[in-house]
Design an enzyme around this catalytic site. Structure first.
Site, PDB file in Angstrom:
ATOM      1  N   CYS A 204     -29.712 -20.211  -2.371  1.00  0.00           N
ATOM      2  CA  CYS A 204     -28.866 -20.035  -1.409  1.00  0.00           C
ATOM      3  C   CYS A 204     -29.466 -20.972  -0.367  1.00  0.00           C
ATOM      4  O   CYS A 204     -30.430 -20.843   0.317  1.00  0.00           O
ATOM      5  CB  CYS A 204     -28.705 -18.770  -1.162  1.00  0.00           C
ATOM      6  SG  CYS A 204     -27.377 -18.298   0.067  1.00  0.00           S
ATOM      7  N   LEU A 205     -28.419 -21.554   0.489  1.00  0.00           N
ATOM      8  CA  LEU A 205     -28.647 -22.398   1.645  1.00  0.00           C
ATOM      9  C   LEU A 205     -29.205 -21.543   2.538  1.00  0.00           C
ATOM     10  O   LEU A 205     -29.547 -21.970   3.765  1.00  0.00           O
ATOM     11  CB  LEU A 205     -27.392 -23.488   2.124  1.00  0.00           C
ATOM     12  CG  LEU A 205     -27.240 -24.485   1.221  1.00  0.00           C
ATOM     13  CD1 LEU A 205     -25.775 -24.998   1.527  1.00  0.00           C
ATOM     14  CD2 LEU A 205     -28.099 -25.423   1.319  1.00  0.00           C
TER      15      LEU A 205
ATOM     16  N   GLY B  42     -22.550 -24.874  -2.838  1.00  0.00           N
ATOM     17  CA  GLY B  42     -21.538 -24.075  -2.667  1.00  0.00           C
ATOM     18  C   GLY B  42     -21.969 -23.664  -1.033  1.00  0.00           C
ATOM     19  O   GLY B  42     -23.301 -23.625  -0.899  1.00  0.00           O
TER      20      GLY B  42
ATOM     21  N   HIS C 168     -20.555 -13.805  -0.862  1.00  0.00           N
ATOM     22  CA  HIS C 168     -20.984 -14.165   0.385  1.00  0.00           C
ATOM     23  C   HIS C 168     -19.816 -13.370   1.418  1.00  0.00           C
ATOM     24  O   HIS C 168     -19.887 -13.027   2.476  1.00  0.00           O
ATOM     25  CB  HIS C 168     -21.066 -15.604   0.939  1.00  0.00           C
ATOM     26  CG  HIS C 168     -22.308 -16.009   0.424  1.00  0.00           C
ATOM     27  ND1 HIS C 168     -23.585 -15.789   1.168  1.00  0.00           N
ATOM     28  CD2 HIS C 168     -22.832 -17.136  -0.405  1.00  0.00           C
ATOM     29  CE1 HIS C 168     -24.367 -16.374   0.921  1.00  0.00           C
ATOM     30  NE2 HIS C 168     -24.184 -17.220  -0.016  1.00  0.00           N
TER      31      HIS C 168
ATOM     32  N   GLN D 246     -21.642 -17.910   5.870  1.00  0.00           N
ATOM     33  CA  GLN D 246     -22.831 -18.612   6.042  1.00  0.00           C
ATOM     34  C   GLN D 246     -22.854 -19.545   7.452  1.00  0.00           C
ATOM     35  O   GLN D 246     -23.838 -20.068   7.634  1.00  0.00           O
ATOM     36  CB  GLN D 246     -23.176 -19.542   4.793  1.00  0.00           C
ATOM     37  CG  GLN D 246     -23.460 -18.591   3.681  1.00  0.00           C
ATOM     38  CD  GLN D 246     -23.674 -19.446   2.379  1.00  0.00           C
ATOM     39  OE1 GLN D 246     -22.848 -19.964   1.718  1.00  0.00           O
ATOM     40  NE2 GLN D 246     -25.023 -19.845   2.266  1.00  0.00           N
TER      41      GLN D 246
ATOM     42  N   HIS E  57     -21.255 -16.409  -6.901  1.00  0.00           N
ATOM     43  CA  HIS E  57     -22.112 -16.280  -5.857  1.00  0.00           C
ATOM     44  C   HIS E  57     -21.507 -16.599  -4.512  1.00  0.00           C
ATOM     45  O   HIS E  57     -21.745 -15.860  -3.561  1.00  0.00           O
ATOM     46  CB  HIS E  57     -23.264 -17.494  -6.019  1.00  0.00           C
ATOM     47  CG  HIS E  57     -24.150 -17.720  -5.000  1.00  0.00           C
ATOM     48  ND1 HIS E  57     -25.869 -17.664  -5.185  1.00  0.00           N
ATOM     49  CD2 HIS E  57     -24.004 -18.110  -3.877  1.00  0.00           C
ATOM     50  CE1 HIS E  57     -26.103 -17.824  -3.990  1.00  0.00           C
ATOM     51  NE2 HIS E  57     -25.356 -17.957  -3.230  1.00  0.00           N
ATOM     52  N   GLU E  58     -20.719 -17.447  -4.251  1.00  0.00           N
ATOM     53  CA  GLU E  58     -20.020 -17.707  -2.987  1.00  0.00           C
ATOM     54  C   GLU E  58     -18.936 -16.447  -2.867  1.00  0.00           C
ATOM     55  O   GLU E  58     -18.790 -16.179  -1.586  1.00  0.00           O
ATOM     56  CB  GLU E  58     -19.149 -19.031  -2.931  1.00  0.00           C
ATOM     57  CG  GLU E  58     -20.102 -20.274  -3.261  1.00  0.00           C
ATOM     58  CD  GLU E  58     -21.153 -20.465  -2.455  1.00  0.00           C
ATOM     59  OE1 GLU E  58     -20.991 -20.015  -1.173  1.00  0.00           O
ATOM     60  OE2 GLU E  58     -22.321 -20.864  -2.796  1.00  0.00           O
TER      61      GLU E  58
HETATM   62 NI    NI Z   1     -25.349 -18.332  -1.135  1.00  0.00          NI
END
Ligand code: NI
Length: 171
Positions: A87-88, A43, A133, A48, A129-130
């Site tokens: 998480c990226l 995701g 963000h 991000q 999760h997304e």
């Molecule tokens: Ni993340």
């Protein structure tokens, strides 16, 4: 577009609604999917990559890549489940987060079509999760204090080893 890391103030801001779903938004959607794939993530959300718009991409195994624009969480299950998340934007760090097992979400896709989706399992996990963000929330915020402090220290150590991320977002 580069993936911003924890410490960048943009990751903590609330993203804005998208107006028209025009070719520019479609291009953004493609870029998000491409970056997510390159980062081997499941995701990736607008903030991000420094894009403060309410859009995210999700691609879990055995599913198609999905784009969510201006999403609303309609309902979440009472039942919570724990699952290890990464998480990226916080590379090298994983933690077990408790979240609702199922979620019902309404959003628009990159073609401007509205849709409703009822999800469970990893898809529900990724959606929640997304979605976080878009409101400046990271999975670390949802961990018990002591666990979070320990992981933050680990992240700082990892970052010190790799060198800090430059202001332009390039690692
Ligand atoms: Ni993340």
């Amino acid at each position: 577009m580069e993936i911003l890391r924890l410490g960048n103030a943009l990751l903590r801001q609330k993203a804005e609604l998208i107006g028209d779903i025009d070719p520019e938004v479609q291009e953004t959607a493609e870029k998000l999917i491409d970056l997510m794939h390159r980062g081997k993530g499941i995701g990736l959300a607008g903030p991000q990559v420094g894009l403060m718009k309410r859009i995210f991409a999700i691609h879990i195994e055995k599913d198609i890549p999905r784009i969510f624009i201006n999403p609303s969480i309609i309902e979440t299950s009472q039942e919570l489940v724990k699952y290890e998340e990464g998480c990226l934007s916080v590379p090298g760090i994983w933690g077990e987060v408790s979240r609702p097992k199922n979620v019902r979400i309404q959003a628009w896709n990159e073609k401007g079509r509205p849709f409703n989706l009822e999800a469970g399992g990893l898809l529900a996990r990724a959606i929640l999760h997304e979605y976080d963000h878009l409101d400046g929330i990271l999975f670390l915020d949802r961990l018990p204090d002591l666990k979070r402090i320990r992981l933050l220290a680990k992240f700082e150590k990892l970052q010190a080893k790799q060198g800090p991320q430059k202001a332009d977002g390039k690692a």
